[in-house]
Design a protein around this motif. Structure first.
Motif, PDB file in Angstrom:
ATOM      1  N   LEU A  81       0.762  -1.234   0.040  1.00  0.00           N
ATOM      2  CA  LEU A  81      -0.016   0.044  -0.180  1.00  0.00           C
ATOM      3  C   LEU A  81       0.901   1.300  -0.156  1.00  0.00           C
ATOM      4  CD1 LEU A  81      -2.679  -1.148   2.978  1.00  0.00           C
ATOM      5  CD2 LEU A  81      -2.786  -1.245   0.306  1.00  0.00           C
ATOM      6  N   SER A  82       0.621   2.115  -0.928  1.00  0.00           N
ATOM      7  CA  SER A  82       1.566   3.344  -1.067  1.00  0.00           C
ATOM      8  C   SER A  82       0.742   4.630  -1.210  1.00  0.00           C
ATOM      9  CB  SER A  82       2.554   3.103  -2.176  1.00  0.00           C
ATOM     10  OG  SER A  82       3.475   2.017  -1.997  1.00  0.00           O
ATOM     11  N   GLN A  83       0.950   5.519  -0.563  1.00  0.00           N
ATOM     12  CA  GLN A  83       0.167   6.827  -0.795  1.00  0.00           C
ATOM     13  C   GLN A  83       0.950   7.937  -1.735  1.00  0.00           C
ATOM     14  OE1 GLN A  83      -3.099   8.395   0.362  1.00  0.00           O
ATOM     15  NE2 GLN A  83      -2.476   9.497  -1.379  1.00  0.00           N
ATOM     16  N   TYR A  84       0.375   8.287  -2.836  1.00  0.00           N
ATOM     17  CA  TYR A  84       1.107   9.081  -3.790  1.00  0.00           C
ATOM     18  C   TYR A  84       1.057  10.478  -3.133  1.00  0.00           C
ATOM     19  CZ  TYR A  84       1.485  11.687  -8.427  1.00  0.00           C
ATOM     20  OH  TYR A  84       2.265  12.339  -9.266  1.00  0.00           O
ATOM     21  N   PHE A  85       2.223  11.309  -2.672  1.00  0.00           N
ATOM     22  CA  PHE A  85       2.244  12.434  -2.275  1.00  0.00           C
ATOM     23  C   PHE A  85       2.305  13.596  -2.918  1.00  0.00           C
ATOM     24  CE2 PHE A  85       2.771  11.941   2.282  1.00  0.00           C
ATOM     25  CZ  PHE A  85       3.270  13.001   3.098  1.00  0.00           C
ATOM     26  N   ALA A  86       1.721  14.579  -2.613  1.00  0.00           N
ATOM     27  CA  ALA A  86       1.508  16.009  -3.182  1.00  0.00           C
ATOM     28  C   ALA A  86       1.878  17.089  -2.037  1.00  0.00           C
ATOM     29  CB  ALA A  86       0.169  16.310  -3.947  1.00  0.00           C
ATOM     30  N   SER A  87       2.168  18.008  -2.964  1.00  0.00           N
ATOM     31  CA  SER A  87       2.458  19.255  -1.848  1.00  0.00           C
ATOM     32  C   SER A  87       2.024  20.827  -2.422  1.00  0.00           C
ATOM     33  CB  SER A  87       3.868  19.648  -1.464  1.00  0.00           C
ATOM     34  OG  SER A  87       4.809  19.711  -2.661  1.00  0.00           O
ATOM     35  N   GLY A  88       1.792  21.684  -1.917  1.00  0.00           N
ATOM     36  CA  GLY A  88       1.481  22.933  -2.658  1.00  0.00           C
ATOM     37  C   GLY A  88      -0.103  23.057  -2.553  1.00  0.00           C
ATOM     38  N   PRO A  89      -0.607  24.211  -3.515  1.00  0.00           N
ATOM     39  CA  PRO A  89      -2.027  24.458  -3.465  1.00  0.00           C
ATOM     40  C   PRO A  89      -2.838  23.257  -4.077  1.00  0.00           C
ATOM     41  CG  PRO A  89      -0.731  26.188  -4.427  1.00  0.00           C
ATOM     42  CD  PRO A  89       0.529  24.996  -4.085  1.00  0.00           C
ATOM     43  N   GLY A  90      -3.825  22.984  -3.549  1.00  0.00           N
ATOM     44  CA  GLY A  90      -4.552  21.819  -3.698  1.00  0.00           C
ATOM     45  C   GLY A  90      -4.354  20.675  -3.175  1.00  0.00           C
ATOM     46  N   ALA A  91      -3.283  20.474  -2.603  1.00  0.00           N
ATOM     47  CA  ALA A  91      -2.872  19.140  -1.800  1.00  0.00           C
ATOM     48  C   ALA A  91      -3.646  19.079  -0.635  1.00  0.00           C
ATOM     49  CB  ALA A  91      -1.340  19.109  -1.450  1.00  0.00           C
ATOM     50  N   PRO A  92      -4.184  17.717  -0.247  1.00  0.00           N
ATOM     51  CA  PRO A  92      -5.081  17.700   0.953  1.00  0.00           C
ATOM     52  C   PRO A  92      -4.147  17.893   2.260  1.00  0.00           C
ATOM     53  CG  PRO A  92      -4.205  15.600  -0.066  1.00  0.00           C
ATOM     54  CD  PRO A  92      -4.149  16.333  -0.999  1.00  0.00           C
ATOM     55  N   ALA A  93      -4.737  18.278   3.207  1.00  0.00           N
ATOM     56  CA  ALA A  93      -4.340  18.790   4.411  1.00  0.00           C
ATOM     57  C   ALA A  93      -3.615  17.461   5.209  1.00  0.00           C
ATOM     58  CB  ALA A  93      -5.264  19.337   5.388  1.00  0.00           C
ATOM     59  N   ASP A  94      -4.589  16.332   5.029  1.00  0.00           N
ATOM     60  CA  ASP A  94      -4.049  14.998   5.401  1.00  0.00           C
ATOM     61  C   ASP A  94      -3.319  14.314   4.586  1.00  0.00           C
ATOM     62  OD1 ASP A  94      -3.622  12.336   6.361  1.00  0.00           O
ATOM     63  OD2 ASP A  94      -5.564  12.041   6.856  1.00  0.00           O
ATOM     64  N   ALA A  95      -2.172  14.124   4.154  1.00  0.00           N
ATOM     65  CA  ALA A  95      -1.471  13.675   2.930  1.00  0.00           C
ATOM     66  C   ALA A  95      -1.871  12.142   2.776  1.00  0.00           C
ATOM     67  CB  ALA A  95       0.047  13.669   3.208  1.00  0.00           C
ATOM     68  N   PHE A  96      -2.307  11.310   3.743  1.00  0.00           N
ATOM     69  CA  PHE A  96      -2.739   9.936   3.722  1.00  0.00           C
ATOM     70  C   PHE A  96      -4.303  10.093   3.860  1.00  0.00           C
ATOM     71  CE2 PHE A  96       1.568   9.644   5.731  1.00  0.00           C
ATOM     72  CZ  PHE A  96       1.864   8.717   4.808  1.00  0.00           C
ATOM     73  N   ALA A  97      -4.865  10.879   3.404  1.00  0.00           N
ATOM     74  CA  ALA A  97      -6.551  10.980   3.390  1.00  0.00           C
ATOM     75  C   ALA A  97      -7.088   9.847   2.629  1.00  0.00           C
ATOM     76  CB  ALA A  97      -6.931  12.290   3.164  1.00  0.00           C
TER      77      ALA A  97
END
Length: 258
Positions: A126-142
């Motif tokens: 199981l892997s969670q694609y990570f994003a940052s910056g505008p539009g990224a979810p506050a909880d990275a693992f949401a």
């Protein structure tokens, strides 16, 4: 259900807690959840095993251990030694960052599931694609937190076969924005890493490996493309590296030359 959780981000990784939440929902109140994770981060360790050196094992609580080793070590130790009985399922992750396309070759997360499959246990990375910056979810693992249990249930309903495990990736979106669940082949982006050079104050030269962000370079139906477009992707994999089609072609070439 008895579930063993391993990972490559280490015993204190936030994604491990997400995997425990997923496992708790799957196992229910009568199930067992075991954690065997590396003492420190082992990202990029691939299928490294510690057969040339001993591994310190520390029990941190009931059914919870950390090992001075790698993800594959954790799967081996958990399945064959630490658990009193073999687990029904091994979950590897939830990794901080996606493991699609060439990433699967380097991934310790994928290796944890692969080793479990070698040991004859159903396993899912199981892997969670990570994003940052505008539009990224506050909880990275949401996305993984909200959809993880249902995604695992869907995978468990699929065929496995000998040595087969599944590689699941969650997109970097809020749970409501996830487009759905789909099967996808492993992609090919033309290289996962690039070299970045740095010069230390003492003028020594250093290289950093930086991950390329070229998911769209893969085929439209590939895991890397679809995950970047908002899909939860699942890819059946196996440790057999043989190119069976080419093996038959090569054998025919040998016979023709004789």
């Amino acid at each position: 259900m008895r579930i063993l959780i391993v990972n490559d981000d280490g015993i204190n990784a936030p994604g491990l807690a997400v995997a425990e939440e997923i496992a708790a929902e799957l196992a229910g109140p009568s199930g067992e959840i075991w954690v065997v994770a590396p003492e420190t981060e082992r990202s990029g360790a691939s299928h490294c095993v510690s057969y040339t050196s001993p591994m310190r094992v520390t029990q941190l609580g009931e059914r919870r251990y950390c090992i001075e080793g790698h993800p594959a070590d954790c799967a081996i130790a958990g399945v064959t030694k630490l658990l009193p009985e073999r687990p029904d399922l091994v979950l590897s992750g939830v990794n901080r960052g996606h493991n699609v396309a060439e990433d699967a070759v380097y991934s310790g997360t994928v290796a944890g599931a692969k080793e479990a499959a070698i040991q004859g246990v159903r396993a899912i990375a199981l892997s969670q694609y990570f994003a940052s910056g505008p539009g990224a979810p506050a909880d990275a693992f949401a996305a993984a937190r909200a959809h993880g249990a249902s995604a695992v249930r869907r995978v468990l309903a699929l065929p496995f076969g000998q040595d087969v495990f599944y590689n699941v990736n969650f997109p970097p979106l809020s749970p409501a924005a996830v487009r759905g669940f789909t099967l996808a082949p492993q992609g090919r982006r033309g290289g996962a890493f690039q070299v970045q050079e740095a010069l230390a104050p003492n003028q020594r030269r250093y290289f950093w490996l930086a991950h390329n962000a070229r998911n769209a370079a893969a085929a439209p139906e590939a895991d890397s493309t679809l995950c970047a477009e908002g899909w939860i992707t699942a890819t059946p994999m196996r440790p057999d590296l043989t190119d069976h089609a080419l093996l038959a072609e090569a054998q025919a070439a040998i016979e023709a030359a004789e």
